[in-house]
Scaffold this active site. Structure first.
Site, PDB file in Angstrom:
ATOM      1  N   ASP A   1      -4.574   1.125   3.569  1.00  0.00           N
ATOM      2  CA  ASP A   1      -5.172  -0.062   4.088  1.00  0.00           C
ATOM      3  C   ASP A   1      -5.240   0.105   5.607  1.00  0.00           C
ATOM      4  OD1 ASP A   1      -5.979  -0.861   1.882  1.00  0.00           O
ATOM      5  OD2 ASP A   1      -4.879  -2.618   1.971  1.00  0.00           O
TER       6      ASP A   1
ATOM      7  N   ARG B   1     -13.731  -0.695  -2.393  1.00  0.00           N
ATOM      8  CA  ARG B   1     -13.160  -0.300  -1.078  1.00  0.00           C
ATOM      9  C   ARG B   1     -13.081   1.212  -0.758  1.00  0.00           C
ATOM     10  NH1 ARG B   1      -8.454  -5.234  -1.012  1.00  0.00           N
ATOM     11  NH2 ARG B   1      -9.961  -6.797  -1.340  1.00  0.00           N
TER      12      ARG B   1
ATOM     13  N   ASP C   1       1.037  -1.108   0.237  1.00  0.00           N
ATOM     14  CA  ASP C   1       0.020  -0.022   0.128  1.00  0.00           C
ATOM     15  C   ASP C   1       0.995   1.259   0.140  1.00  0.00           C
ATOM     16  OD1 ASP C   1      -2.169  -1.802   0.554  1.00  0.00           O
ATOM     17  OD2 ASP C   1      -1.532  -1.878   2.525  1.00  0.00           O
TER      18      ASP C   1
ATOM     19  N   ASP D   1      -1.634  -2.542  -4.623  1.00  0.00           N
ATOM     20  CA  ASP D   1      -2.611  -3.286  -3.517  1.00  0.00           C
ATOM     21  C   ASP D   1      -3.393  -2.038  -2.986  1.00  0.00           C
ATOM     22  OD1 ASP D   1      -3.942  -5.083  -1.801  1.00  0.00           O
ATOM     23  OD2 ASP D   1      -2.394  -4.874  -0.355  1.00  0.00           O
TER      24      ASP D   1
END
Length: 492
Positions: free
Chosen positions: A295, A347, A245, A291
């Site tokens: 996160d 997301r 990330d 990714d």
């Protein structure tokens, strides 16, 4: 490691000279911004002050990887302010020369050989007792891939220490090709006014069992291998997964991310399409090199994201990494306020367990090719390929996962070729509340859409009500202009 960073105090030397009034004022203004803490009532991270109490000896200006590392290590867990000047590339050697795939790759690793070894036509011909392909790859190429990945990880993952403010100078501060990691035991971190770009994984892993299904609508799909045209190798599923990330809040607490921009830059995943033939050529089976952008996992808690701009990226923000991590209950509490999710895919965020307050955020994208509940998996597969575009498909904003309690308020969704069905997706959760949001200019009736299946009701009682407002919510109709004017790096 040689200490090469510069103490910020030296930057204003000589500013008492005639004609330097404006630079003095600008420097003073920036000092005040660098020393800001989040408000005492501003979301779940309320009261986070980062390095605002830093002594002058713990204020640094950095412009490369070595300087950034030195500043983080020199200050330890003492309050510190780190000012980022210009562009910092994290994928470099100690002489600041860029490192690429060939520099990290193990001598035995070869991507073409990797694809051949684990192609569904080779690997999937036998199922495990769990009736899916073996997910843990074995063999020389996977071992070489892992060694290569470890080489890259050691270089590009930067551990952030507690009581730290990292802030960009001016309008052009960037951190490229790496991952800031806020791990377990790290607390009280502020990151502001930086563009994060291209956290690129050179060695993504193929997971044959990810999303695999025995779907006999697919020609030749069968649990028993018969021949090259019939067997498990003809069933859909499998995904490429990447590691990094831009920012990972992995167990960290009290974190404020404000006025940052997140982008894949010149290497978006559209440049890396699926490499296996049908039925393993779904849009989701692209060779994923990025990714998440931010996160928040593994017991992380008390996080506020305000005025950030997330651009042209698929999996934007994951909160909670697994349904099985019941230890996350009572944690993962996050506020999203005034952020812009531009051409994101999904997301925004996808939540497990956490109490998430999302208000006055702006969601824009194109849902062409997104799954249609009225179509079969195969029909959606074909539809996604035929309608795919250069930007990620807007699949879902809110992912309503296990144990999640999302409180949505006065958000604005602008979803081309889509509708409210693309704004929320049930992924194991049972609760969701919204008030005052708009989807394509119309009042958002999440309750009706999310309760389309009476066997899986979604309750509007999420068990809590936000009390921490950095700013009172503005009407959803005013959100687009407000967020466009304020979100992103360079807009402090």
């Amino acid at each position: 490691m040689t200490t090469t960073f510069r103490k910020a105090a030296f930057l204003v030397a000589g500013t008492v000279l005639s004609g330097m009034i404006v630079p003095i004022l600008a420097a003073q203004a920036h000092e005040e911004i660098a020393q800001q803490a989040i408000g005492e009532n501003d979301g779940w991270a309320a009261g986070t002050d980062g390095g605002s109490k830093a002594d002058p000896s713990n204020i640094y200006t950095v412009s490369n990887r070595n300087e950034l590392l030195d500043a983080l290590q020199a200050g330890g867990n003492l309050p510190k302010i780190i000012k980022v000047e210009g562009t910092i590339n994290l994928s470099v050697d100690d002489n600041n020369n860029e490192l690429t795939q060939k520099d990290y790759a193990d001598p035995a690793y070869d991507f073409e050989a990797y694809k051949k070894a684990y192609a569904p036509a080779v690997w999937n011909v036998r199922l495990t007792d769990k009736k899916r392909p073996e997910r843990d790859l074995t063999g020389p190429q996977e071992e070489a891939r892992q060694r290569s990945a470890d080489n890259q990880k050691k270089r590009i993952v930067i551990q952030v220490t507690s009581n730290t403010t990292i802030i960009g100078l001016g309008n052009d501060a960037k951190i490229l090709k790496g991952n800031l990691f806020i791990g377990n035991g790290t607390e009280n971190v502020i990151i502001r006014n930086i563009t994060f770009e291209d956290a690129f994984d050179y060695f993504p892993a193929w997971d044959p069992g990810d999303s695999w299904s025995l779907n006999k609508n697919y020609p030749g799909c069968d649990e028993i291998y018969v021949d090259a045209d019939t067997g498990p190798q003809k069933c859909p599923g499998g995904r490429w997964n990447s590691e990094y990330d831009s920012i990972s809040i992995n167990g960290g607490k009290r974190v404020w991310l404000d006025h940052n921009t997140f982008t894949d830059g010149e290497r978006p995943d559209k440049l890396f399409p699926p490499v296996f033939p049908f039925p393993h050529n779904q849009v989701e089976q692209k060779v994923q090199h990025h990714d998440g952008q931010v996160d928040i996992t593994n017991g992380a808690d008390l996080v506020t994201l305000s005025y950030n701009h997330f651009q042209n990226h698929d999996k934007t923000s994951l909160i909670g990494g697994s349904d099985s991590l019941t230890s996350d209950e009572g944690k993962l509490n996050v506020t999203f306020r005034g952020n812009w999710f531009e051409n994101a895919g999904q997301r925004m965020p996808r939540v497990r367990y956490g109490k998430v307050h999302s208000y006055n955020n702006y969601f824009t994208g194109d849902a062409s090719g997104a799954p249609d509940a009225n179509l079969s998996v195969l029909e959606n597969h074909e539809r996604g390929i035929s309608q795919s575009k250069d930007i990620p498909i807007f699949r879902s904003a809110f992912g309503i996962g296990k144990g999640s309690a999302i409180y949505s308020e006065n958000n604005f969704f602008e979803i081309r070729n889509g509708n409210i069905g693309n704004a929320g997706n049930i992924q194991g959760g049972t609760r969701f509340f919204d008030s005052g949001s708009l989807v394509n200019g119309e009042a958002a009736d999440f309750a009706t859409v999310l309760n389309a299946d009476p066997k899986k009701p979604i309750s509007p009682d999420v068990g809590w009500k936000p009390a921490l407002y950095g700013k009172r919510p503005i009407p959803a109709k005013d959100v687009p202009d407000y967020v466009r004017a304020n979100a992103g790096a360079g807009k402090l």
